[in-house]
Design an enzyme around this catalytic site. Sequence first.
Site, PDB file in Angstrom:
ATOM      1  N   HIS A 176      51.966 -22.016  -0.908  1.00 23.60           N
ATOM      2  CA  HIS A 176      50.289 -22.449  -0.532  1.00 23.60           C
ATOM      3  C   HIS A 176      49.850 -23.465  -1.364  1.00 23.60           C
ATOM      4  CE1 HIS A 176      49.194 -20.961  -4.548  1.00 23.60           C
ATOM      5  NE2 HIS A 176      49.999 -19.970  -4.459  1.00 23.60           N
ATOM      6  N   CYS A 192      54.698 -17.523  -6.834  1.00 21.99           N
ATOM      7  CA  CYS A 192      54.396 -18.256  -5.489  1.00 21.99           C
ATOM      8  C   CYS A 192      54.734 -19.627  -5.755  1.00 21.99           C
ATOM      9  CB  CYS A 192      52.792 -17.954  -5.039  1.00 21.99           C
ATOM     10  SG  CYS A 192      52.769 -16.295  -4.415  1.00 21.99           S
TER      11      CYS A 192
END
Length: 266
Positions: A176, A192
Amino acid sequence: MSAYSSLSRRAFGSMLLASTAAACAPRVPEMPVPTAPQFLPEYPPLRDAGYDLPAIPIEYTQGINRRMEGVYTGEAPRGSIDVDPYAKFLYHVKMDGTATRYPVGVGRQGRTLSGLATIQLKKAWPGWTPTANMIRTEPEVYSDFRGGIPGGLRSPLGARALYIYRNGRDTFYRVHGTNDLESIGNSGSAGCIRMFNQDIIHLYNNVTTPMTINIRSEAESLRVDPEYFNRGVELPPKIISADELLGPEAVSSDREPMRDELASNF
């Protein structure tokens, strides 16, 4: 950068843009001397979904910490994504054997997924909700946000997200965007894979789902890319108060992304 055949893994590190400096003509002293650019061409200001994303300051894209193109020398299959959480790079491996390499920020040691999985979904300007495990292990960082944050400039997932699944189930790991520029090239998130917003938009526009993603183990990273193994530093968690993201002032200035105005040609 068209001579892919002459490039190697080490050559990635030398693929820097040449810069030129213009000087004033001696007989026109009234003309100002152009200043050096404050960002690389890959990281300009960008209009996306009705938002004005700022350029990435050049201080964050020094040396190898920037998007590059070259011959892929890793072990992932063509037409896939390969992530090295130790060297802090993500490779989009093309069918012709070349790759686009992006710098990334990753989770602290022991908090990163490894092995093969699948990019099952991709979303523009996604909302974010911390997982129960994130709230349990770091309540001081995440507990105020258990209700989630809608997609937009306040969302920690940034401009785009690719959702990682394994065996048909959501792993809750994402590739992301981020506004935390310092984290790119370092480790420190909950696990992440973070990218500059300009880079995640570029990647999003060039991948289709489903797509295989490989996240290298320590042994694979040492075998494939020992030169950059363990580059970067481990950063402490960045604590943002609930008022900054959820307070009335923040919410009142927020608005929904215009999803029909995405930067498709970037």
